[in-house]
Design an enzyme around this catalytic site. Structure first.
Site, mmCIF file in Angstrom:
data_model
loop_
_atom_site.group_PDB
_atom_site.id
_atom_site.type_symbol
_atom_site.label_atom_id
_atom_site.label_comp_id
_atom_site.label_asym_id
_atom_site.label_seq_id
_atom_site.Cartn_x
_atom_site.Cartn_y
_atom_site.Cartn_z
ATOM 1 N N TRP A 1 1.563 1.224 -7.016
ATOM 2 C CA TRP A 1 2.150 2.641 -6.470
ATOM 3 C C TRP A 1 1.477 3.852 -7.003
ATOM 4 O O TRP A 1 1.445 4.787 -6.249
ATOM 5 C CB TRP A 1 3.774 2.394 -6.683
ATOM 6 N N HIS A 2 1.029 3.661 -8.118
ATOM 7 C CA HIS A 2 0.471 4.888 -8.753
ATOM 8 C C HIS A 2 -0.993 5.380 -8.385
ATOM 9 O O HIS A 2 -1.192 6.483 -8.502
ATOM 10 C CB HIS A 2 0.278 4.638 -10.279
ATOM 11 N N GLY A 3 -1.512 4.122 -7.577
ATOM 12 C CA GLY A 3 -2.862 4.836 -7.024
ATOM 13 C C GLY A 3 -3.651 3.527 -6.394
ATOM 14 O O GLY A 3 -3.369 2.401 -6.823
ATOM 15 N N PHE B 1 -0.619 10.791 -7.486
ATOM 16 C CA PHE B 1 0.268 9.836 -7.168
ATOM 17 C C PHE B 1 1.156 10.117 -5.650
ATOM 18 O O PHE B 1 1.615 8.975 -5.176
ATOM 19 C CB PHE B 1 1.048 9.052 -8.020
ATOM 20 N N GLY C 1 4.237 -1.756 -9.220
ATOM 21 C CA GLY C 1 4.545 -0.554 -9.751
ATOM 22 C C GLY C 1 3.206 0.019 -10.311
ATOM 23 O O GLY C 1 3.091 1.413 -10.136
#
Length: 526
Positions: free
Chosen positions: A321-323, A526, A318
């Site tokens: 996923w943000h960057g 993102f 997770g």
């Protein structure tokens, strides 16, 4: 194009709503699709082709999975192919630069020539529309929704502009009924307008004002303890008001078109554990991670050690996923470790009383996580942490004092007063019910699912004209238990006063936006 811009407020939105309500019911989804593509193409026309290609690919994969049968081997092969292609697209555009830079750093350390790769531009919103597409084909495979043959409805679901750029992360199975049969009432439209204005005020009045403070504090080369804590606390407030403000605007725009999206925030800073925090923060993402990643990894089915591992891996991915930055990975690992610890300790994550010490400790963990989330790299994060916990100089540096304004200080104070007031009000108004007995569970009371974002049972509100049975929101009781708000023209005087204040603040926010420099939504990256 963004919501907090004059071109959206005074050109795109009024033109779209006018055409939308002048169109017949059968043409509204098509108009929504065209408008959403125009909205997206306003940024880059060339990436619209990628967006449409991903949509067509997942539409076709959904048909193949559906034709193969629920949970059959052929369906599984089609599903794996669809997910693999989606992740490859996401991986290339989002992580190619990060991967090449990491490899080059290793190669240059050994005296080797680095690779040369043209910088890959990240398409806006790709993380959101890829995740939504993946959830659709997984739901078709699981039998949670049939494969749709209506390309217009599916394309409109993926592209619907209110949530296209920064969420919430929607699911086709929750909206398919609304695409086919949604209501349009004055009450719902009025609620949507109010919700949009609330989000706009959050973004422009609070988040944008605090953004200047945050940028300055994190840029200081030698921050004092006061500088570091000011930056950390300002960013904690900025991120919430920025992202929840966008979600409010998205939900409001959806209501104006007859859609009801799931809530994305529920006063997260009142949480007394990290587990509770993830039930309240970015709910659409945390429930997505639970349903499509944590459960896929095995959930709690493999014993305690496997459960802790799955919690950690879910949050680690997770974070990624943000960057494409090691800081996001560390942030995800930080939350994953604490989720596993709370699970191992058997911590009560649905408290009925407010424990100040537990809240303070949880808030400290969240703030510490946000520091590395905001930092450009590990060096900046280490510099901020070192200053925060050196406890040497609580006074602000000369550079900070020279740039800090009274308006910024007042905005930070107002932000935290607002968080405290609405957080405590939400806690005491919606505190967790007493632990259900086996008898009540057998009678049909939902049992919270386990995982990083276990949903607390509750009710949702519908406005007059809604059919409660057609409202689908993960983790909430619907149907006969949906509460219906009173019509706005029968509301009491306090409601009118509040809406008048919101309108005045909205107008002031527009004036501030027109006079100030543009500040993009944080989650655009993102």
């Amino acid at each position: 194009m963004v919501f907090s811009s004059n071109v959206f407020l005074f050109l795109f939105l009024p033109v779209f709503l006018g055409l939308y309500y002048l169109s017949g019911q059968r043409y509204r989804n098509l108009l929504l699709l065209i408008a959403s593509y125009v909205f997206y193409a306003w940024w880059r026309v060339d990436f619209l082709a990628l967006f449409a290609g991903v949509t067509l690919w997942n539409y076709w994969i959904g048909l193949r999975v559906g034709a193969a049968g629920v949970k059959t081997k052929p369906a599984q092969r089609w599903l794996l192919l669809g997910v693999a292609v989606d992740l490859c697209i996401l991986g290339y555009f989002k992580y190619a630069n990060f991967g090449v830079d990491s490899i080059n750093a290793i190669m240059t350390s050994f005296g080797l020539e680095p690779f040369i790769l043209t910088h890959v531009l990240l398409p806006i919103g790709i993380s959101f529309y890829i995740f939504e597409s993946i959830s659709y084909i997984i739901d078709v495979y699981r039998g949670d929704t049939p494969a749709t043959r209506n390309l217009i409805d599916f394309a409109a679901f993926v592209a619907i502009f209110p949530h296209l750029i920064a969420g919430p992360v929607l699911r086709f199975r929750d909206l398919v009924d609304q695409f086919n049969n949604r209501t349009h009432t004055l009450d719902k439209f009025s609620e949507g307008v109010t919700r949009f204005m609330q989000g706009f005020i959050k973004k422009v009045f609070i988040a944008d004002t605090l953004a200047v403070v945050v940028d300055h504090c994190f840029a200081l080369q030698h921050p004092t303890t006061g500088d570091a804590w000011l930056g950390a606390l300002a960013y904690t407030a900025q991120l919430y008001f920025d992202f929840s403000g966008y979600s409010d605007m998205a939900i409001g725009l959806g209501l104006m078109m007859g859609f009801r999206f799931m809530e994305n925030f529920k006063q997260p800073y009142i949480s007394q554990s990290i587990t509770e925090f993830w039930r309240r923060w970015h709910i659409s993402l945390s429930t997505w991670l639970r349903d499509y990643l944590y459960i896929t990894l095995g959930g709690n089915r493999g014993g305690k050690v496997a459960t802790y591992r799955n919690l950690f891996l879910t949050m680690l991915l997770g974070g990624l996923w943000h960057g494409a930055n090691i800081t996001y990975i560390v942030w995800g690992a930080w939350h994953g470790v604490w989720l596993a610890i709370e699970k191992a300790l058997g911590l009560n994550t649905t408290p009925r009383t407010f424990n100040v010490l537990r809240w303070a400790f949880t808030f400290l963990l969240v703030v510490m996580g946000w520091v590395i989330f905001r930092a450009e790299n590990l060096h900046v994060a280490a510099r901020m942490y070192g200053a925060m916990f050196s406890f040497s100089e609580w006074e602000l540096s000369d550079l900070n004092r020279a740039s800090l304004t009274g308006l910024q200080v007042a905005t930070l104070i107002v932000a935290y007063i607002t968080l405290a007031f609405f957080g405590l009000r939400d806690f005491y108004k919606n505190r967790a019910p007493a632990k259900p007995t086996s008898d009540t569970r057998a009678a049909g009371t939902p049992v919270p699912a386990d995982g990083p974002a276990a949903a607390v049972p509750g009710t949702i509100k519908a406005v007059p004209g809604d059919n409660p049975g057609s409202i689908h929101q993960p983790g909430y009781i619907v149907g006969t238990e949906a509460q219906v708000q009173p019509a706005y023209w029968t509301a009491d005087w306090s409601r009118y006063v509040m809406r008048a204040l919101i309108l005045l603040m909205f107008v002031a926010s527009i004036l501030k936006l027109s006079a100030a420099s543009f500040s993009p939504f944080l989650y655009f990256q993102f």
